[in-house]
Design a protein around this motif. Structure first.
Motif, short mmCIF file in Angstrom:
data_model
loop_
_atom_site.label_atom_id
_atom_site.label_comp_id
_atom_site.label_asym_id
_atom_site.label_seq_id
_atom_site.Cartn_x
_atom_site.Cartn_y
_atom_site.Cartn_z
N GLY A 106 0.81 -1.22 0.00
CA GLY A 106 0.00 0.00 0.00
C GLY A 106 0.84 1.25 0.00
O GLY A 106 2.06 1.18 -0.14
N PRO A 107 0.26 2.40 0.11
CA PRO A 107 -1.18 2.64 0.26
C PRO A 107 -1.90 2.58 -1.08
O PRO A 107 -1.31 2.83 -2.13
CB PRO A 107 -1.25 4.04 0.84
CG PRO A 107 -0.04 4.73 0.32
CD PRO A 107 1.01 3.65 0.18
N TRP A 108 -3.19 2.29 -1.01
CA TRP A 108 -4.01 2.19 -2.21
C TRP A 108 -4.94 3.38 -2.29
O TRP A 108 -5.35 3.94 -1.27
CB TRP A 108 -4.83 0.90 -2.17
CG TRP A 108 -3.96 -0.30 -2.26
CD1 TRP A 108 -3.45 -0.85 -3.39
CD2 TRP A 108 -3.45 -1.08 -1.20
NE1 TRP A 108 -2.65 -1.93 -3.09
CE2 TRP A 108 -2.64 -2.09 -1.74
CE3 TRP A 108 -3.60 -1.03 0.19
CZ2 TRP A 108 -2.00 -3.04 -0.98
CZ3 TRP A 108 -2.96 -1.97 0.96
CH2 TRP A 108 -2.16 -2.97 0.37
N ARG A 109 -5.30 3.73 -3.50
CA ARG A 109 -6.17 4.88 -3.71
C ARG A 109 -7.63 4.54 -3.51
O ARG A 109 -8.41 5.41 -3.10
CB ARG A 109 -5.97 5.45 -5.11
CG ARG A 109 -4.62 6.14 -5.28
CD ARG A 109 -4.44 6.62 -6.66
NE ARG A 109 -4.21 5.42 -7.48
CZ ARG A 109 -3.93 5.44 -8.76
NH1 ARG A 109 -3.89 6.56 -9.41
NH2 ARG A 109 -3.71 4.32 -9.42
N ASP A 110 -8.02 3.31 -3.84
CA ASP A 110 -9.44 2.96 -3.74
C ASP A 110 -9.60 1.45 -3.57
O ASP A 110 -8.62 0.69 -3.57
CB ASP A 110 -10.20 3.46 -4.96
CG ASP A 110 -9.66 2.93 -6.28
OD1 ASP A 110 -8.92 1.93 -6.28
OD2 ASP A 110 -9.97 3.53 -7.33
N PHE A 111 -10.85 1.04 -3.45
CA PHE A 111 -11.17 -0.36 -3.23
C PHE A 111 -10.70 -1.23 -4.39
O PHE A 111 -10.25 -2.36 -4.20
CB PHE A 111 -12.68 -0.52 -3.03
CG PHE A 111 -13.09 -1.95 -2.84
CD1 PHE A 111 -12.91 -2.60 -1.63
CD2 PHE A 111 -13.66 -2.66 -3.89
CE1 PHE A 111 -13.29 -3.91 -1.46
CE2 PHE A 111 -14.03 -3.97 -3.73
CZ PHE A 111 -13.85 -4.60 -2.51
N ASP A 112 -10.80 -0.74 -5.61
CA ASP A 112 -10.39 -1.52 -6.78
C ASP A 112 -8.91 -1.90 -6.72
O ASP A 112 -8.54 -3.01 -7.09
CB ASP A 112 -10.67 -0.76 -8.07
CG ASP A 112 -12.15 -0.65 -8.38
OD1 ASP A 112 -12.92 -1.51 -7.87
OD2 ASP A 112 -12.54 0.27 -9.12
N GLU A 113 -8.07 -1.00 -6.23
CA GLU A 113 -6.64 -1.31 -6.10
C GLU A 113 -6.42 -2.40 -5.04
O GLU A 113 -5.58 -3.28 -5.23
CB GLU A 113 -5.84 -0.07 -5.76
CG GLU A 113 -5.65 0.86 -6.93
CD GLU A 113 -4.68 1.98 -6.62
OE1 GLU A 113 -4.20 2.08 -5.46
OE2 GLU A 113 -4.39 2.76 -7.55
N VAL A 114 -7.15 -2.33 -3.95
CA VAL A 114 -7.03 -3.36 -2.91
C VAL A 114 -7.51 -4.69 -3.46
O VAL A 114 -6.85 -5.73 -3.29
CB VAL A 114 -7.84 -2.98 -1.65
CG1 VAL A 114 -7.85 -4.12 -0.65
CG2 VAL A 114 -7.28 -1.71 -1.03
N GLU A 115 -8.64 -4.68 -4.15
CA GLU A 115 -9.18 -5.90 -4.73
C GLU A 115 -8.19 -6.51 -5.72
O GLU A 115 -7.97 -7.71 -5.73
CB GLU A 115 -10.51 -5.60 -5.41
CG GLU A 115 -11.24 -6.82 -5.89
CD GLU A 115 -12.60 -6.47 -6.45
OE1 GLU A 115 -13.57 -7.17 -6.08
OE2 GLU A 115 -12.71 -5.51 -7.25
#
Length: 76
Positions: A6-15
């Protein structure tokens, strides 16, 4: 698992990161209990080693989804 990416910008990046990790875990990671081969490869070899199960005429011609109950047709 993915905490070091991380860090990720949004849920799609985490997914996407989770999906990539799971793909690596199942298809590339060498598993010591499986003879140091990836789990996907081990599973493919397992299924390939099984003999095919012959289908009966009942299961082929008239499967469970076509009957009212799960019993084979009765003969007089």
């Amino acid at each position: 698992m993915i905490e070091h990416q991380g860090p990720w910008r949004d849920f799609d990046e985490v997914e996407r990161a989770v999906f990539q990790w799971v793909a690596w875990y199942n298809s590339e990671r060498l598993h010591s209990a499986l003879g140091y081969i990836p789990p996907d490869e081990y599973e493919q070899a397992y299924w390939a080693s099984l003999e095919p199960v012959p289908q009966t005429a009942w299961s082929h011609d008239r499967g469970l989804h076509e009957t009212r109950d799960s019993s084979p047709p009765r003969h007089p």
